[in-house]
Design a protein around this motif. Structure first.
Motif, PDB file in Angstrom:
ATOM      1  N   GLY A 169      -2.977  13.389 -11.381  1.00 55.33           N
ATOM      2  CA  GLY A 169      -1.873  12.847 -12.165  1.00 55.33           C
ATOM      3  C   GLY A 169      -0.903  12.060 -11.302  1.00 55.33           C
ATOM      4  O   GLY A 169      -0.416  10.993 -11.699  1.00 55.33           O
ATOM      5  N   LEU A 170      -0.620  12.563 -10.093  1.00 55.95           N
ATOM      6  CA  LEU A 170       0.262  11.846  -9.173  1.00 55.95           C
ATOM      7  C   LEU A 170      -0.328  10.502  -8.778  1.00 55.95           C
ATOM      8  O   LEU A 170       0.381   9.496  -8.697  1.00 55.95           O
ATOM      9  CB  LEU A 170       0.522  12.702  -7.931  1.00 55.95           C
ATOM     10  CG  LEU A 170       1.467  13.891  -8.124  1.00 55.95           C
ATOM     11  CD1 LEU A 170       1.326  14.886  -6.984  1.00 55.95           C
ATOM     12  CD2 LEU A 170       2.914  13.423  -8.239  1.00 55.95           C
ATOM     13  N   LEU A 171      -1.625  10.469  -8.550  1.00 60.68           N
ATOM     14  CA  LEU A 171      -2.275   9.199  -8.220  1.00 60.68           C
ATOM     15  C   LEU A 171      -2.213   8.227  -9.399  1.00 60.68           C
ATOM     16  O   LEU A 171      -1.945   7.036  -9.228  1.00 60.68           O
ATOM     17  CB  LEU A 171      -3.723   9.445  -7.804  1.00 60.68           C
ATOM     18  CG  LEU A 171      -3.918  10.119  -6.447  1.00 60.68           C
ATOM     19  CD1 LEU A 171      -5.392  10.456  -6.227  1.00 60.68           C
ATOM     20  CD2 LEU A 171      -3.414   9.241  -5.323  1.00 60.68           C
ATOM     21  N   HIS A 172      -2.439   8.724 -10.598  1.00 57.87           N
ATOM     22  CA  HIS A 172      -2.359   7.856 -11.780  1.00 57.87           C
ATOM     23  C   HIS A 172      -0.960   7.285 -11.946  1.00 57.87           C
ATOM     24  O   HIS A 172      -0.792   6.128 -12.368  1.00 57.87           O
ATOM     25  CB  HIS A 172      -2.786   8.632 -13.028  1.00 57.87           C
ATOM     26  CG  HIS A 172      -4.269   8.770 -13.160  1.00 57.87           C
ATOM     27  ND1 HIS A 172      -4.908   8.937 -14.379  1.00 57.87           N
ATOM     28  CD2 HIS A 172      -5.258   8.734 -12.234  1.00 57.87           C
ATOM     29  CE1 HIS A 172      -6.206   9.018 -14.190  1.00 57.87           C
ATOM     30  NE2 HIS A 172      -6.446   8.902 -12.895  1.00 57.87           N
ATOM     31  N   ALA A 173       0.057   8.081 -11.620  1.00 55.02           N
ATOM     32  CA  ALA A 173       1.433   7.591 -11.715  1.00 55.02           C
ATOM     33  C   ALA A 173       1.669   6.447 -10.749  1.00 55.02           C
ATOM     34  O   ALA A 173       2.311   5.446 -11.088  1.00 55.02           O
ATOM     35  CB  ALA A 173       2.421   8.728 -11.459  1.00 55.02           C
ATOM     36  N   ILE A 174       1.153   6.557  -9.529  1.00 58.26           N
ATOM     37  CA  ILE A 174       1.315   5.476  -8.551  1.00 58.26           C
ATOM     38  C   ILE A 174       0.562   4.236  -8.991  1.00 58.26           C
ATOM     39  O   ILE A 174       1.087   3.115  -8.921  1.00 58.26           O
ATOM     40  CB  ILE A 174       0.829   5.932  -7.159  1.00 58.26           C
ATOM     41  CG1 ILE A 174       1.797   6.949  -6.577  1.00 58.26           C
ATOM     42  CG2 ILE A 174       0.701   4.747  -6.203  1.00 58.26           C
ATOM     43  CD1 ILE A 174       3.156   6.396  -6.211  1.00 58.26           C
ATOM     44  N   ALA A 212     -10.463  10.435  -9.745  1.00 55.87           N
ATOM     45  CA  ALA A 212      -9.191   9.979 -10.317  1.00 55.87           C
ATOM     46  C   ALA A 212      -9.161   8.456 -10.415  1.00 55.87           C
ATOM     47  O   ALA A 212      -8.691   7.896 -11.410  1.00 55.87           O
ATOM     48  CB  ALA A 212      -8.030  10.469  -9.455  1.00 55.87           C
ATOM     49  N   ALA A 213      -9.665   7.776  -9.384  1.00 59.23           N
ATOM     50  CA  ALA A 213      -9.675   6.313  -9.406  1.00 59.23           C
ATOM     51  C   ALA A 213     -10.608   5.774 -10.475  1.00 59.23           C
ATOM     52  O   ALA A 213     -10.275   4.819 -11.192  1.00 59.23           O
ATOM     53  CB  ALA A 213     -10.080   5.776  -8.033  1.00 59.23           C
ATOM     54  N   ILE A 227       0.856  -1.176   0.000  1.00 57.57           N
ATOM     55  CA  ILE A 227       0.000   0.000   0.000  1.00 57.57           C
ATOM     56  C   ILE A 227       0.894   1.230   0.000  1.00 57.57           C
ATOM     57  O   ILE A 227       1.828   1.340   0.793  1.00 57.57           O
ATOM     58  CB  ILE A 227      -0.927   0.014   1.228  1.00 57.57           C
ATOM     59  CG1 ILE A 227      -1.834  -1.226   1.228  1.00 57.57           C
ATOM     60  CG2 ILE A 227      -1.782   1.277   1.251  1.00 57.57           C
ATOM     61  CD1 ILE A 227      -1.680  -2.094   2.417  1.00 57.57           C
ATOM     62  N   SER A 228       0.634   2.148  -0.897  1.00 63.66           N
ATOM     63  CA  SER A 228       1.445   3.358  -1.039  1.00 63.66           C
ATOM     64  C   SER A 228       0.876   4.493  -0.193  1.00 63.66           C
ATOM     65  O   SER A 228      -0.346   4.650  -0.081  1.00 63.66           O
ATOM     66  CB  SER A 228       1.483   3.782  -2.510  1.00 63.66           C
ATOM     67  OG  SER A 228       2.127   5.027  -2.673  1.00 63.66           O
ATOM     68  N   MET A 229       1.769   5.286   0.404  1.00 67.52           N
ATOM     69  CA  MET A 229       1.341   6.486   1.126  1.00 67.52           C
ATOM     70  C   MET A 229       2.330   7.617   0.853  1.00 67.52           C
ATOM     71  O   MET A 229       3.434   7.396   0.386  1.00 67.52           O
ATOM     72  CB  MET A 229       1.250   6.218   2.629  1.00 67.52           C
ATOM     73  CG  MET A 229       2.575   5.899   3.305  1.00 67.52           C
ATOM     74  SD  MET A 229       2.387   5.769   5.108  1.00 67.52           S
ATOM     75  CE  MET A 229       4.026   5.208   5.577  1.00 67.52           C
ATOM     76  N   LYS A 230       1.889   8.829   1.137  1.00 69.93           N
ATOM     77  CA  LYS A 230       2.712  10.038   1.044  1.00 69.93           C
ATOM     78  C   LYS A 230       3.194  10.337  -0.372  1.00 69.93           C
ATOM     79  O   LYS A 230       4.188  11.022  -0.565  1.00 69.93           O
ATOM     80  CB  LYS A 230       3.895   9.958   2.024  1.00 69.93           C
ATOM     81  CG  LYS A 230       3.443   9.975   3.483  1.00 69.93           C
ATOM     82  CD  LYS A 230       4.596   9.934   4.436  1.00 69.93           C
ATOM     83  CE  LYS A 230       4.138  10.230   5.862  1.00 69.93           C
ATOM     84  NZ  LYS A 230       3.122   9.276   6.368  1.00 69.93           N
ATOM     85  N   GLN A 231       2.483   9.831  -1.371  1.00 70.61           N
ATOM     86  CA  GLN A 231       2.859  10.086  -2.746  1.00 70.61           C
ATOM     87  C   GLN A 231       2.468  11.486  -3.217  1.00 70.61           C
ATOM     88  O   GLN A 231       2.960  11.965  -4.229  1.00 70.61           O
ATOM     89  CB  GLN A 231       2.246   9.052  -3.683  1.00 70.61           C
ATOM     90  CG  GLN A 231       0.732   8.909  -3.588  1.00 70.61           C
ATOM     91  CD  GLN A 231       0.271   8.106  -2.405  1.00 70.61           C
ATOM     92  OE1 GLN A 231       0.782   7.033  -2.147  1.00 70.61           O
ATOM     93  NE2 GLN A 231      -0.699   8.622  -1.676  1.00 70.61           N
ATOM     94  N   ILE A 232       1.625  12.159  -2.473  1.00 71.45           N
ATOM     95  CA  ILE A 232       1.213  13.522  -2.812  1.00 71.45           C
ATOM     96  C   ILE A 232       1.874  14.548  -1.900  1.00 71.45           C
ATOM     97  O   ILE A 232       2.055  15.702  -2.261  1.00 71.45           O
ATOM     98  CB  ILE A 232      -0.332  13.652  -2.733  1.00 71.45           C
ATOM     99  CG1 ILE A 232      -0.994  12.830  -3.845  1.00 71.45           C
ATOM    100  CG2 ILE A 232      -0.782  15.098  -2.838  1.00 71.45           C
ATOM    101  CD1 ILE A 232      -2.498  12.781  -3.754  1.00 71.45           C
ATOM    102  N   LEU A 262      -1.934  17.524 -18.706  1.00 73.99           N
ATOM    103  CA  LEU A 262      -2.852  17.049 -17.672  1.00 73.99           C
ATOM    104  C   LEU A 262      -4.217  17.711 -17.823  1.00 73.99           C
ATOM    105  O   LEU A 262      -5.260  17.050 -17.721  1.00 73.99           O
ATOM    106  CB  LEU A 262      -2.292  17.327 -16.279  1.00 73.99           C
ATOM    107  CG  LEU A 262      -1.139  16.450 -15.800  1.00 73.99           C
ATOM    108  CD1 LEU A 262      -0.715  16.876 -14.399  1.00 73.99           C
ATOM    109  CD2 LEU A 262      -1.527  14.973 -15.803  1.00 73.99           C
ATOM    110  N   LYS A 263      -4.205  19.022 -18.070  1.00 73.19           N
ATOM    111  CA  LYS A 263      -5.460  19.742 -18.254  1.00 73.19           C
ATOM    112  C   LYS A 263      -6.207  19.218 -19.467  1.00 73.19           C
ATOM    113  O   LYS A 263      -7.442  19.107 -19.463  1.00 73.19           O
ATOM    114  CB  LYS A 263      -5.196  21.242 -18.399  1.00 73.19           C
ATOM    115  CG  LYS A 263      -6.459  22.080 -18.462  1.00 73.19           C
ATOM    116  CD  LYS A 263      -6.137  23.562 -18.498  1.00 73.19           C
ATOM    117  CE  LYS A 263      -7.419  24.389 -18.520  1.00 73.19           C
ATOM    118  NZ  LYS A 263      -7.123  25.854 -18.537  1.00 73.19           N
ATOM    119  N   GLU A 264      -5.454  18.861 -20.505  1.00 76.92           N
ATOM    120  CA  GLU A 264      -6.091  18.311 -21.707  1.00 76.92           C
ATOM    121  C   GLU A 264      -6.812  16.993 -21.411  1.00 76.92           C
ATOM    122  O   GLU A 264      -7.810  16.667 -22.042  1.00 76.92           O
ATOM    123  CB  GLU A 264      -5.040  18.102 -22.794  1.00 76.92           C
ATOM    124  CG  GLU A 264      -4.447  19.398 -23.330  1.00 76.92           C
ATOM    125  CD  GLU A 264      -3.264  19.155 -24.257  1.00 76.92           C
ATOM    126  OE1 GLU A 264      -2.982  17.969 -24.550  1.00 76.92           O
ATOM    127  OE2 GLU A 264      -2.631  20.145 -24.683  1.00 76.92           O
TER     128      GLU A 264
END
Length: 414
Positions: free
Chosen positions: A277-282, A307-308, A246-251, A267-269
C-alpha cells in the motif's frame, strides 16, 4: 540507503523472518531450517518463462524509460539469488553505491549473464566528493568494482551530509555543471545527479531546478505530500525542469506492520500488504519515475514486484487513511524531516538524523553502518541533552516519540 524491512513488531533487536532470511549468518541458518523449499522456488524462477516487465516511466528529460520499482542492494550472501529472481520478475533497474558493498557481486552477476547489460539501467553512487570534480575519479573506481565500461547514472551520494554549507550550492554551480558535462561526454556514465536526505533537501532541490543541468535526483520521501510544504514545491520545480525523480525511504521506520494492517482492512480486501500500500501511494505521485527499495531476500522481491505489477492509483482519501494508520503505529523515521523537530526542541542535535540511523540499525539491519555513521556525526549533532523532546515531537511531521527513540539510539548506537 534505500528502504528495507526488518524487525519485530515492537521495533526491538530481534529480526523477523524477512530480515533473518536476508542478513549474514541468518541467511545460512535459514537455508538449513527451510530445507530445499526456498532454494527451489528461487531456482525455478530463471528457468521459467520471464515475467512481464515491471511497468516503466520516463526518467525526466533523459527520455529513458526505467522500471518504476528498482532494486536497492546491500552486501549479502544471498545477493546473487536476489538479482536473478528480480530479473526474472521483470525488474530492469538496479541501485548500488560505494558504501553498500554490493558492487562486486553485481559485477560478477553481469559477467556471468552478459546478455542482461543492454537492458539494465544501472545506478551507483560515490560519497567521497570534496568537490564536484572528485566525482570523476570516483566514477572510475565504481566502474572497476562493477566490472563494466559504463553505468547509466552516477550520483553524488547523500549530498549535503558531509558539509551542507558548501554542498548546498553544488546543484547550480559551474563546477558541478562542467563535471557532469565531462562525465557524459566520456561515455563512462550516461547521466549525472545526486541523492539526498539532508533536512535542507528542499533548498538543495530548488538549486538543482535553477541549475538545470542535473539529470536525476533520488530523495527521501514520504507516501503523502503536504502540497504547501517547501519540499513539495521543490519537487514541482524539479519536475518542471525535467529532472528525473526517484523516491527512497518511503517504507523505512514502519515496523509495527500488523498494527497498520489492523487499521486498514481495505488493504486486505484488495490483497495488498501495508508495504505494498505504501508503494502504491508513492507511485500515485506521477512526478516520481521510480521507487528504490532495498530487498534483502526473495520474499521481499516477490512482494514488491507483485505490488508493481498490480499497481492502481490510490485516492486522496485512501492515502490519508494510510498516513493516519502509519503514524498511529509509531514510526521510527520521519521521511518528511526538515529539521523543525530540532528547532522546536531548542537543540543542535540532529534528531531526524539520529532516528534515521536508529532505523538503519533496527529496521534495516544495517547495524555496523548505523554505528559508523553515528560515530562520524559532529559531537553536537549527537548531544540532545536538555532538548525539549515533547516540543520536538509536536513539531515532527511524523510525531516521532523522541523520548523513547533517542534512548534507544544511546543504547544501540553510542
Amino acid at each position: 540507503m534505500s528502504d528495507c524491512r526488518g524487525l519485530n513488531e515492537d521495533g526491538g533487536s530481534d529480526v523477523d523472518r524477512r530480515a533473518f532470511l536476508g542478513t549474514g549468518a541468518g541467511a545460512v541458518t535459514a537455508a538449513a531450517l527451510l530445507g530445499q523449499t526456498e532454494t527451489a522456488r528461487a531456482q525455478d524462477q530463471p528457468a521459467a518463462k520471464a515475467s512481464a516487465l515491471i511497468p516503466k516511466r520516463v526518467l525526466g528529460k533523459t527520455g529513458v524509460e526505467v522500471s518504476m520499482l528498482n532494486l536497492g542492494t546491500w552486501k549479502s550472501v544471498g545477493l546473487d539469488r536476489i538479482l536473478r529472481l528480480a530479473w526474472s520478475r521483470g525488474l530492469r533497474y538496479i541501485d548500488t553505491a560505494a558504501s553498500y558493498g554490493s558492487e562486486p557481486a553485481i559485477g560478477r552477476w553481469m559477467k556471468e549473464n552478459p546478455g542482461v547489460r543492454k537492458d539494465l539501467f544501472l545506478v551507483t553512487k560515490d560519497g567521497h566528493a570534496n568537490t564536484p570534480k572528485d566525482l570523476i575519479a570516483g566514477l572510475d573506481k565504481r566502474l572497476e568494482q562493477l566490472q563494466t565500461d559504463y553505468i547509466d547514472l552516477i550520483f553524488i551520494h547523500a549530498l549535503g551530509d558531509s558539509n551542507i554549507d558548501k554542498q548546498i550550492e553544488w546543484p547550480k554551480s559551474r563546477e558541478f555543471k562542467e563535471t557532469a558535462e565531462a562525465i557524459r561526454k566520456s561515455g563512462k556514465a550516461k547521466f549525472v545527479g545526486f541523492s539526498c536526505h539532508h533536512p535542507r533537501q528542499a533548498e538543495i532541490l530548488q538549486n538543482a531546478a535553477e541549475g538545470g543541468f542535473v539529470d536525476a535526483i533520488m530523495v527521501r520521501n514520504s507516501s503523502w505530500a503536504n502540497h504547501e510544504a517547501p519540499f513539495d514545491k521543490a519537487l514541482d520545480a524539479c519536475h518542471k525542469a525535467g529532472i528525473g525523480l526517484i523516491s527512497m525511504k518511503q517504507i523505512a521506520g514502519n515496523t509495527k506492520i500488523d498494527d497498520i494492517a489492523a487499521l486498514l482492512p481495505e488493504l486486505k480486501e484488495k490483497g495488498l500488504t501495508p508495504y505494498q500500500g505504501l508503494l502504491h501511494a508513492i507511485w500515485t505521485d506521477e512526478r516520481f519515475s521510480s521507487v528504490c527499495v532495498s530487498m534483502r531476500n526473495t520474499d521481499q522481491v516477490r512482494e514488491n514486484t507483485d505490488a508493481a505489477q498490480r499497481f492502481k492509483p490510490m485516492t486522496k482519501a485512501e492515502i490519508s487513511r494510510l498516513r493516519d494508520a502509519c503514524l498511529a503505529a509509531g514510526p521510527t523515521f520521519c521521511a518528511a524531516c526538515d529539521g523543525s523537530c530540532s528547532r522546536a526542541g531548542g537543540t543542535d542535535a540532529e534528531l531526524g538524523t539520529l532516528t534515521r540511523l536508529l532505523t538503519y540499525h533496527d529496521h534495516h539491519g544495517y547495524r555496523e553502518e548505523a554505528r559508523r555513521q553515528y560515530a562520524d556525526l559532529r559531537p553536537e549533532a549527537r548531544d540532545w541533552t536538555g532538548a525539549d523532546l515533547a516540543a520536538a515531537r509536536e513539531a515532527c511531521h511524523s510525531k516521532l516519540d523522541f523520548a523513547d527513540l533517542l534512548a534507544r539510539v544511546e543504547k544501540n548506537l553510542a
